[in-house]
Design a protein around this motif. Sequence first.
Motif, PDB file in Angstrom:
ATOM      1  N   LEU A 351      -0.463  44.213  -2.024  1.00 39.18           N
ATOM      2  CA  LEU A 351       0.786  44.583  -1.352  1.00 39.18           C
ATOM      3  C   LEU A 351       0.505  45.618  -0.270  1.00 39.18           C
ATOM      4  O   LEU A 351      -0.174  46.616  -0.520  1.00 39.18           O
ATOM      5  N   GLU A 352       1.029  45.388   0.924  1.00 36.13           N
ATOM      6  CA  GLU A 352       0.788  46.277   2.063  1.00 36.13           C
ATOM      7  C   GLU A 352       1.667  47.530   1.948  1.00 36.13           C
ATOM      8  O   GLU A 352       2.897  47.437   1.995  1.00 36.13           O
ATOM      9  N   ALA A 353       1.023  48.669   1.797  1.00 36.81           N
ATOM     10  CA  ALA A 353       1.722  49.923   1.493  1.00 36.81           C
ATOM     11  C   ALA A 353       2.726  50.313   2.575  1.00 36.81           C
ATOM     12  O   ALA A 353       3.830  50.787   2.272  1.00 36.81           O
ATOM     13  N   GLU A 354       2.353  50.107   3.850  1.00 35.82           N
ATOM     14  CA  GLU A 354       3.258  50.540   4.926  1.00 35.82           C
ATOM     15  C   GLU A 354       4.534  49.698   4.951  1.00 35.82           C
ATOM     16  O   GLU A 354       5.622  50.189   5.286  1.00 35.82           O
ATOM     17  N   VAL A 355       4.420  48.415   4.603  1.00 37.25           N
ATOM     18  CA  VAL A 355       5.601  47.542   4.546  1.00 37.25           C
ATOM     19  C   VAL A 355       6.510  47.988   3.403  1.00 37.25           C
ATOM     20  O   VAL A 355       7.727  48.099   3.550  1.00 37.25           O
ATOM     21  N   LYS A 356       5.897  48.247   2.255  1.00 37.76           N
ATOM     22  CA  LYS A 356       6.665  48.713   1.096  1.00 37.76           C
ATOM     23  C   LYS A 356       7.371  50.023   1.402  1.00 37.76           C
ATOM     24  O   LYS A 356       8.544  50.217   1.048  1.00 37.76           O
ATOM     25  N   GLN A 357       6.670  50.925   2.082  1.00 40.50           N
ATOM     26  CA  GLN A 357       7.255  52.224   2.409  1.00 40.50           C
ATOM     27  C   GLN A 357       8.461  52.085   3.338  1.00 40.50           C
ATOM     28  O   GLN A 357       9.482  52.753   3.149  1.00 40.50           O
ATOM     29  N   PHE A 359      10.447  49.439   3.654  1.00 42.30           N
ATOM     30  CA  PHE A 359      11.560  48.828   2.917  1.00 42.30           C
ATOM     31  C   PHE A 359      12.193  49.840   1.961  1.00 42.30           C
ATOM     32  O   PHE A 359      13.420  49.898   1.834  1.00 42.30           O
ATOM     33  N   ALA A 360      11.352  50.652   1.312  1.00 42.36           N
ATOM     34  CA  ALA A 360      11.866  51.670   0.389  1.00 42.36           C
ATOM     35  C   ALA A 360      12.783  52.654   1.120  1.00 42.36           C
ATOM     36  O   ALA A 360      13.764  53.149   0.551  1.00 42.36           O
ATOM     37  N   THR A 405       6.535  38.470  -1.595  1.00 44.49           N
ATOM     38  CA  THR A 405       7.212  38.453  -2.896  1.00 44.49           C
ATOM     39  C   THR A 405       7.948  39.763  -3.142  1.00 44.49           C
ATOM     40  O   THR A 405       9.095  39.770  -3.617  1.00 44.49           O
ATOM     41  N   TYR A 406       7.304  40.878  -2.792  1.00 47.72           N
ATOM     42  CA  TYR A 406       7.941  42.190  -2.951  1.00 47.72           C
ATOM     43  C   TYR A 406       9.216  42.271  -2.112  1.00 47.72           C
ATOM     44  O   TYR A 406      10.281  42.690  -2.601  1.00 47.72           O
ATOM     45  N   LYS A 413      17.681  41.698  -4.978  1.00 48.70           N
ATOM     46  CA  LYS A 413      18.354  42.638  -5.882  1.00 48.70           C
ATOM     47  C   LYS A 413      19.487  43.379  -5.179  1.00 48.70           C
ATOM     48  O   LYS A 413      20.559  43.607  -5.747  1.00 48.70           O
ATOM     49  N   VAL A 414      19.244  43.770  -3.933  1.00 47.60           N
ATOM     50  CA  VAL A 414      20.271  44.495  -3.178  1.00 47.60           C
ATOM     51  C   VAL A 414      21.436  43.570  -2.835  1.00 47.60           C
ATOM     52  O   VAL A 414      22.608  43.949  -2.972  1.00 47.60           O
TER      53      VAL A 414
END
Length: 478
Positions: A351-357, A359-360, A405-406, A413-414
């Motif tokens: 999972l690409e951390a910058e993408v997750k960050q 989106f978070a 997938t993330y 969910k949102v």
Amino acid sequence: MGKLGGLEMIQLYNTLTKQKEEFKPQVPGQVLMYVCGPTVYNYIHIGNARSAIAFDTVRRYFEYRGYQVKYVSNFTDVDDKIIKASQEMNLSVEEVTAKFIAAFYEDTAALNVKKASLNPRVMENMADIINFVADLIAKGYAYEVQGDVYYRARKFKHYGQLSGQSIDALEQGASERLSVEDQAKKEDPLDFALWKAAKPGEISWQSPWGLGRPGWHIECSVMATKYLGKTIDIHAGGQDLEFPHHENEIAQSEAETGQRFANYWLHNGFVTIGEDDEKMSKSLGNFVTVHDLVKQVDPQVIRFFMATTQYRRPIRYSQANLTEAANNLAKLKTAYDNLTFRLKDATEAELEAEVKQEFAGYEQQFVAAMDDDFNAQNGIAAVYEMAKQLNIYAEKERVVKETITYLLTNFTKVLAVFGIEFSENDVKPDAEIEALIAERDAARAQKNFARSDEIRDQLKEQGIILEDTPQGTRWKRS
């Protein structure tokens, strides 16, 4: 997101205190919620659906934040309007209510309203209602006159607090509405009926005061306290129920139990119609039933239209506003589809951390908005930013399956908070369409653009829209 940490930060507007308050449930992590349901003598109109959708969205958000919600919503299946409808339709009261309860479940399911934990009915709780009324008489809060039982409103010291009205103003209004017969029976114009003596031919039950049936307000007091306890966390309903219905519920319940009835009172705004923003209601005859509307408009569009307005604000019903909702929902669906399509050529990697960050960050904006009295307009604005991120990522030359997938999982969910659900395969491709697309791809590769355009037009006539992307040809139904 969705964990119990930080749950105390949810703020909601309490009609009782006229201010926003921090939500503090009686039991940490649990919500006891009672929502006034429909009187089942007709199909629900979209004004009725507003309440169901608004508080389903509130419920879903609590669940998104990690709460367990016990959600009770009643059916009023004994009422003057039901008796009148049964006479007009030449059906028994039981037959009328069974018909429209079934219709309610069908219509709200179409709008993706989750079933309540429990839907109690008046007829199923008659013994408890009679005992509750008897208790109020024994405690001096009620009195019987010729088979009717009335509640002494003035005896309850907080009467009028919820609706913010003075006793003098309420007394004047009540006096103007009273019939000569009621004036003769009541000790005070403010007093309201707990039990009504039966009229000839009406449905009735035996009670200590003779044959009769409950008044409208008593049923919710009985069922809320029976199924959720003497004190509940949240009591909700339409603004039109503040007075007299909810005001009377408080008076009855607290007189009987000696405890606070509900800690928080939530009321949704009206659905208005026309240039004058007239409230939609059956009595005014300006209503649109959900039963008819879902045959003409995608139910998910109706749900999106109503769920994305903050519950306390009015909603103007118009074709233009429905069209705008449909367009906005389509943009979200396109973002979902764009990213889903890239799964077929995604690489296996972490999972690409910058993408997750990134989106978070949008998730935090969403939570901050919804924590502020369920501010759906600001909440959906954060969702639009999520959709942009999905679209941008879908256009990258190299994409990672774990990242896709993330993004899809958390986007889903949102969206579910608003009652919106997308499927990876809403429409299954059939062999003929896929074969034509393959033939068109081959024609394009051979620079046979005449045949390529011919196939595109052929599919368009069938309602199939093609989209050429760097990853291949996609299609969807118009």
